[in-house]
Design a protein around this motif. Sequence first.
Motif, PDB file in Angstrom:
ATOM      1  N   TYR A 105       0.818  -1.200   0.000  1.00 42.88           N
ATOM      2  CA  TYR A 105       0.000   0.000   0.000  1.00 42.88           C
ATOM      3  C   TYR A 105       0.854   1.253   0.000  1.00 42.88           C
ATOM      4  O   TYR A 105       0.476   2.255   0.563  1.00 42.88           O
ATOM      5  CB  TYR A 105      -0.954  -0.029   1.200  1.00 42.88           C
ATOM      6  N   GLN A 157       4.479   5.742   1.641  1.00 40.17           N
ATOM      7  CA  GLN A 157       3.326   5.289   2.421  1.00 40.17           C
ATOM      8  C   GLN A 157       2.395   6.457   2.748  1.00 40.17           C
ATOM      9  O   GLN A 157       1.172   6.308   2.758  1.00 40.17           O
ATOM     10  CB  GLN A 157       3.788   4.615   3.715  1.00 40.17           C
ATOM     11  N   ASP A 195      -0.031   7.428   0.004  1.00 46.34           N
ATOM     12  CA  ASP A 195      -1.173   6.518  -0.055  1.00 46.34           C
ATOM     13  C   ASP A 195      -2.108   6.725   1.128  1.00 46.34           C
ATOM     14  O   ASP A 195      -3.323   6.760   0.982  1.00 46.34           O
ATOM     15  CB  ASP A 195      -0.660   5.075  -0.078  1.00 46.34           C
ATOM     16  N   ARG A 196      -1.535   6.888   2.321  1.00 46.41           N
ATOM     17  CA  ARG A 196      -2.360   7.046   3.525  1.00 46.41           C
ATOM     18  C   ARG A 196      -3.227   8.289   3.437  1.00 46.41           C
ATOM     19  O   ARG A 196      -4.403   8.272   3.796  1.00 46.41           O
ATOM     20  CB  ARG A 196      -1.456   7.134   4.750  1.00 46.41           C
ATOM     21  N   TYR A 197      -2.655   9.388   2.963  1.00 43.39           N
ATOM     22  CA  TYR A 197      -3.384  10.657   2.940  1.00 43.39           C
ATOM     23  C   TYR A 197      -4.063  10.938   1.602  1.00 43.39           C
ATOM     24  O   TYR A 197      -4.762  11.944   1.468  1.00 43.39           O
ATOM     25  CB  TYR A 197      -2.439  11.799   3.286  1.00 43.39           C
TER      26      TYR A 197
END
Length: 275
Positions: A20, A79, A82-84
């Motif tokens: 991810y 990362q 993708d997270r935000y």
Amino acid sequence: MKPFRFLLFLPFFLLAGFAYAGKIDTVNTRSAAMNKNIKAVVITPDSYSDKQSYPVFYLLHGFGGNYRDWATRAPQLAQAADRYGMIIVCPDGGIGSWYLDSPVDPAWKYETYVAKELVTWVDKNYRTIASRSGRAIAGLSMGGHGALYLAFRNQDVYGAAGSLSGGVDIRPFPQNWQLAQRLGTYASSPLNWEEHTVVNMLHLLTPQSLSLLIDCGTGDFFYDVNENLHQLLLKRNIPHDYITRPGVHNWDYWVNSIDFQLLFMDKFFKRSIKQ
């Protein structure tokens, strides 16, 4: 059998950790103002698709660095993209551009490049939220100066700005970091220095005109100028977040600090895009 089973499943967990992460690309952009191609790193979230638009976080390197620095030194950026759900763009600002259009050397037009040409290129080539509510900019050291400088002067382009250990007042350093090559010597061209230092540009701000996060370690040689900027912002009633903690002018500090910047910019995007 237990050690064998652990080794068997270890690759799965390693793959899961990277499944991810955002996609990191190196791209060639064009500066017509400087008549040259300029490389940049662009990190897109794993969820990137043509069916939605994404906010963009521009991230500037420091003196002597290049476009690869952030992606190499702070691997959590992939990362975080993708997270935000954001695009992260790390342009090359030259060895010592200070991200300004030099008043003494017409070959250096990095304000034009970053704030205009690069933004136009990114909006054309990626699915972006092409407004100030979907754009933020930050940087370290020279890039911290650059991020605030560009945001203060281009508030129609950026809605938020951050500085990590930024050189927010260049006047105490007349012999350093090729500043004299960009502005002329302080002795011969003092007005250039006064007009191009961030601390003298606060008149451009009004309360709520920009979301600001300023961060500097207490052992940093830029700590005093950052503390002065903080006090001047308070006197002008300009809201801003200000972080200080033990630390010096190095990547250990910046790799930690960038997590706070990412969270701050994500909150700005979520708040402003809804409006």
